[in-house]
Design an enzyme around this catalytic site. Structure first.
Site, mmCIF file in Angstrom:
data_model
loop_
_atom_site.group_PDB
_atom_site.id
_atom_site.type_symbol
_atom_site.label_atom_id
_atom_site.label_comp_id
_atom_site.label_asym_id
_atom_site.label_seq_id
_atom_site.Cartn_x
_atom_site.Cartn_y
_atom_site.Cartn_z
ATOM 1 C CG HIS A 14 -1.806 1.210 1.341
ATOM 2 N ND1 HIS A 14 -3.128 1.095 1.719
ATOM 3 C CD2 HIS A 14 -1.615 2.531 1.128
ATOM 4 C CE1 HIS A 14 -3.690 2.294 1.714
ATOM 5 N NE2 HIS A 14 -2.781 3.191 1.369
ATOM 6 C CG HIS A 16 -0.866 7.190 -1.362
ATOM 7 N ND1 HIS A 16 -2.159 7.320 -1.816
ATOM 8 C CD2 HIS A 16 -0.944 6.546 -0.173
ATOM 9 C CE1 HIS A 16 -2.984 6.775 -0.927
ATOM 10 N NE2 HIS A 16 -2.275 6.302 0.079
ATOM 11 C CE LYS A 100 -7.951 2.507 0.146
ATOM 12 N NZ LYS A 100 -6.768 3.368 0.206
ATOM 13 C CG HIS A 137 -9.683 5.080 3.957
ATOM 14 N ND1 HIS A 137 -8.481 5.743 3.895
ATOM 15 C CD2 HIS A 137 -10.335 5.605 5.030
ATOM 16 C CE1 HIS A 137 -8.409 6.624 4.882
ATOM 17 N NE2 HIS A 137 -9.531 6.569 5.577
ATOM 18 C CG HIS A 175 -4.465 2.842 6.062
ATOM 19 N ND1 HIS A 175 -5.804 2.849 6.364
ATOM 20 C CD2 HIS A 175 -4.335 3.484 4.881
ATOM 21 C CE1 HIS A 175 -6.450 3.472 5.400
ATOM 22 N NE2 HIS A 175 -5.597 3.855 4.490
ATOM 23 C CG ASP A 248 -1.163 5.152 3.824
ATOM 24 O OD1 ASP A 248 -1.361 5.354 2.611
ATOM 25 O OD2 ASP A 248 -1.873 5.653 4.718
HETATM 26 O O1 DOR Z 1 -2.629 9.895 5.430
HETATM 27 C C1 DOR Z 1 -3.074 9.543 4.352
HETATM 28 N N1 DOR Z 1 -2.591 10.053 3.198
HETATM 29 N N2 DOR Z 1 -4.076 8.665 4.314
HETATM 30 C C2 DOR Z 1 -4.707 8.349 3.178
HETATM 31 O O2 DOR Z 1 -5.627 7.575 3.238
HETATM 32 C C3 DOR Z 1 -4.326 9.006 1.910
HETATM 33 C C4 DOR Z 1 -2.960 9.503 1.944
HETATM 34 C C5 DOR Z 1 -2.656 10.484 0.825
HETATM 35 O O3 DOR Z 1 -2.986 10.190 -0.329
HETATM 36 O O4 DOR Z 1 -2.059 11.534 1.109
HETATM 37 ZN ZN ZN Z 2 -3.069 5.223 1.578
#
Ligand code: DOR
Ligand code: ZN
Length: 345
Positions: A14, A16, A100, A137, A175, A248
């Protein structure tokens, strides 16, 4: 004392990566450690169709350093407009590994998410049928619900019902942050799992709020009280294969985090594996790191474990104070902290 630690090469289940110029920072930072990563689809606009996932995958691959073997595992972002045909196409593509569920408004770029998770039963049904995992989520979003209660309420209101109705659907509680989230996974079978971030293992809400607000520890779902942290720790340290690594990692520019209304997300990719190794060692369970980081994730997703290895060496290094990327400054999670482990060259 062990001075080197060689593991089956790990994967990150997981994260980004963002898009555009930021990929030149995020993709190499992950690919130096992990061979694969589940790439979250909350871009603007989000990754909603297989064609979007295919194009995003190509942009990611273009940012992989020469000679590095890295495979992005793509994810579709469920919206009110997603169809069962979209799910079928994604499953047949071979490049999409899950869908998701973002409750609308739950987090960064979730505005196009699902308004009512109980209204997309036809999509869960299609995912079950075509064998595409559901990545959740797990937070309700109503503004009157206390932010510390949102995970538990999501489980009670939606997730138990989804779990019961679609027994062959793989569900990943992304998470996980609460005892109730841990319990939800433990109460179910091997088709139910959770990813665990370094911050939810190593921190609780005191690290966010006591002695001053620390915006670089702010993420969503927000850090909870210590007893919840301890329940996540116990689940992971027990070696239960339903709990595996998902950082995450989520970069935001420094000025967007150190702000009156700061963004949620911890950029943990640059130090991810040394951070997890430090946690396991501090709890006398370094032997449990490899399962968590390298075995349980692929086993759950039905993918082969990596054939190569990665070595950590016991050598102190300091997490960088900041990183320049795409014309902005990022502050990695745990910037300035000295860790006892580093990646071997
Ligand atoms: O803290 C987070 N940041 N939680 C999320 O679910 C998304 C992520 C983000 O894309 O910045
Ligand atoms: Zn995330």
């Amino acid at each position: 004392m062990t001075d080197t630690l060689t593991l089956t090469r790990p994967d990150d289940w997981h994260l980004h990566f963002r898009d555009g110029g930021m990929l030149h920072e995020t993709v190499p930072a992950t690919a130096m450690t992990f061979r694969r990563a589940i790439v979250m689809p909350n871009l603007t606009p989000p990754v909603v169709r297989t064609a979007d996932a295919r194009a995003y995958r190509e942009r990611i691959l273009a940012a992989v350093p020469a000679g590095v073997d890295f495979e992005p595992l793509m994810v579709l972002y469920l919206t009110g407009a997603t169809t069962a045909e979209d799910i079928a196409e994604a499953a047949a593509s071979g490049i999409v590994h899950g869908c998701k569920l973002y409750p609308a408004g739950a987090t960064t770029n979730s505005d196009s998410g699902v308004r009512d998770p109980s209204q997309i039963m036809h999509l869960y049904e299609a995912m079950e049928k075509y064998g595409l995992p559901l990545q959740v989520h797990g937070e309700v979003t109503e503004s009157h619900i206390d932010i510390f209660d949102r995970e538990k309420l999501f489980i009670d209101r939606y997730l138990l019902d989804i779990r019961r109705r679609f027994p062959a659907l793989k569900i990943i509680f992304e998470h996980v942050t609460t005892r109730e989230g841990v319990q939800f996974v433990q109460d179910h079978d091997t088709l139910t799992a959770a990813t665990v971030t370094p911050q939810h293992l190593m921190m609780n809400r005191n690290d966010l709020l006591a002695g001053g607000i620390r915006p670089h520890n702010y993420c969503l779902p927000v850090l909870k009280r210590r007893e919840h942290q301890e329940s996540i720790q116990a689940a992971v340290l027990s070696g239960d294969p339903r709990f595996f690594l998902g950082t995450d990692s989520a970069p935001h520019a420094r000025n967007k985090k150190e702000a009156a209304c700061g963004c949620a997300g911890c950029y943990s990719a640059p130090a991810a594996l040394p951070l997890y190794a430090t946690f396991f060692e501090e709890h006398g369970k370094l032997d449990k790191l490899e399962g968590f980081a390298s075995h349980y994730g692929p086993d759950f997703y039905g993918l082969p474990r990596n054939a190569d290895t990665l070595t950590l060496e016991r050598s102190e290094w300091t997490v960088p104070q900041h990183i320049e990327a795409d014309g902005t400054t990022l502050v990695p999670w745990q910037a300035g902290v000295i860790l006892p482990w580093r990646l071997a060259h």
